[in-house]
Scaffold this motif. Structure first.
Motif, short mmCIF file in Angstrom:
data_model
loop_
_atom_site.label_atom_id
_atom_site.label_comp_id
_atom_site.label_asym_id
_atom_site.label_seq_id
_atom_site.Cartn_x
_atom_site.Cartn_y
_atom_site.Cartn_z
N SER A 107 3.10 7.31 -6.66
CA SER A 107 2.27 8.45 -7.07
C SER A 107 2.96 9.78 -6.84
O SER A 107 2.72 10.75 -7.56
N HIS A 108 3.82 9.85 -5.81
CA HIS A 108 4.44 11.12 -5.45
C HIS A 108 5.96 11.13 -5.63
O HIS A 108 6.62 12.07 -5.17
N LYS B 10 0.83 -1.21 0.00
CA LYS B 10 0.00 0.00 0.00
C LYS B 10 0.86 1.26 0.00
O LYS B 10 0.55 2.25 -0.67
N ASP C 290 2.23 2.16 -3.41
CA ASP C 290 1.29 2.88 -4.28
C ASP C 290 1.45 4.39 -4.13
O ASP C 290 1.49 5.12 -5.12
N THR C 291 1.52 4.85 -2.89
CA THR C 291 1.64 6.29 -2.68
C THR C 291 3.06 6.78 -2.97
O THR C 291 3.26 7.91 -3.42
N SER D 67 10.77 6.37 -7.49
CA SER D 67 10.29 6.06 -6.14
C SER D 67 10.97 4.78 -5.67
O SER D 67 11.27 3.90 -6.49
N ARG E 206 8.29 9.33 -4.17
CA ARG E 206 8.85 9.41 -2.83
C ARG E 206 9.76 8.23 -2.52
O ARG E 206 9.62 7.15 -3.09
#
Length: 323
Positions: free
Chosen positions: A160-161, A153, A156-157, A216, A163
């Motif tokens: 997206s960013h 999970k 996923d973020t 990322s 990071r």
């Protein structure tokens, strides 16, 4: 042996209830009485006992935690405390014990046996998977899957960013959770207590990824890593590489909770039943474990003194698969 006691001690692990269920029902099937000892060694000292019948352990195989609760007892560390516990057991007519826990639990059980000769058999219940004498401990597989799901999970973020996430998992003295979840979640690097962490190596791997347009990344860190944990390693990396938006996530006690996996339920059931059979056979001061699919007995001394070793081929695999 007509009456036995069972208790959980130390850190809780998913599958402890399944093991309790197996101990109770296996003992009842052999005509034994079963006493549940609440709150581990402290409950033993205080005589906090409850009779367990077949219905007492119904509908618990799927539950995380432990219905008997768990605690760490300073009083049991003293000869006076252990004498109190022994007196309570004798008053209740308990002739043998099944201890479900980790190395601290077994160290206490070993001393208790040496002083008072009450038979004790252990079932390895710890998410760390670091006990010698078993391929897997109760709770380990569930903790792996919980951590892996959380890391998926977070990826996923991260994606997206753009990071860089440093994710700290449990493993104060052992890196089994970090290593295996790192491989399963495609981590770029894994930091574990068994291997010295070099921040420059992590930076080099991140730079190589950036050159391949990898924007990322995930670094998995065991809490006992010599680098100082996720926050400290992230700080050192951030000082030297500025292009990432860096975040730190501590998964913490989420890894201890949740419904046990099929593997943990079956393992706990086999070991719980085997512990009762071991007491019936007259063996004591041993842990039951599963080695190459077969039930094996290991002395508490060996189970506590030695530890499972990390497969260093898996560490190499992390590096190969992150390129």
């Amino acid at each position: 042996m007509k009456k036995i006691g069972v208790y959980t001690s130390g850190g809780d692990a998913p599958g402890m209830n399944a093991c309790l269920r197996a101990v109770a029902r296996a003992a009842l099937s052999h005509g034994m009485e079963v006493v549940g000892i609440r709150r581990g060694y402290q409950g033993m000292i205080e005589g906090d006992f409850v009779e367990l019948k077949a219905h007492s352990v119904s509908n618990i195989i799927q539950r995380g935690g432990t219905i008997l609760k768990s605690s760490r007892s300073q009083e049991f560390r003293t000869p006076e405390g252990r004498q109190k516990a022994y007196n309570r057991l004798r008053e209740a007519g308990v002739e043998g014990l099944v201890a479900i826990g980790g190395d601290g639990t077994f160290a206490g059980a070993r001393t208790f046996y040496e002083e008072h000769k009450i038979p004790v058999v252990g079932c390895p219940g710890t998410i760390d998977n670091d006990l010698y004498g078993t391929d897997f401990t109760i709770g380990y597989d569930t903790a792996l899957n919980t951590a892996m799901d959380a890391i998926d999970k977070i990826r996923d973020t991260a994606d997206s960013h753009n990071r860089l996430f440093f994710i700290e998992v449990m493993g104060r003295d052992a890196g089994f959770i970090a290593l295996n979840t790192g491989i399963a979640s495609g981590a770029e690097a894994v930091c574990i207590p068994e291997k010295e962490t070099f921040v420059d190596d992590i930076i080099q791997r991140l730079e190589q990824g950036w050159m391949r347009q990898k924007t990322s990344s995930i670094i998995v860190v065991a809490e006992g890593d010599d680098g100082g944990g996720a926050f400290e390693i992230a700080k050192k990396v951030e000082e030297k590489i500025k292009r990432y938006d860096t975040r730190v996530v501590i998964l913490g006690h989420i890894q201890r909770g949740g419904s046990p996996t099929c593997m943990d339920r079956v393992l706990a059931s086999r070991l719980g039943a085997a512990a009762v059979e071991t007491l019936q056979e007259g063996l004591s001061n041993v842990m039951v474990g599963l080695v190459n699919g077969e039930i094996k007995h290991t002395s508490f001394f060996k189970a506590c003194k030695y530890h499972q070793t990390i497969n260093h081929n898996l560490l190499n695999l992390v590096e190969v698969l992150s390129t």
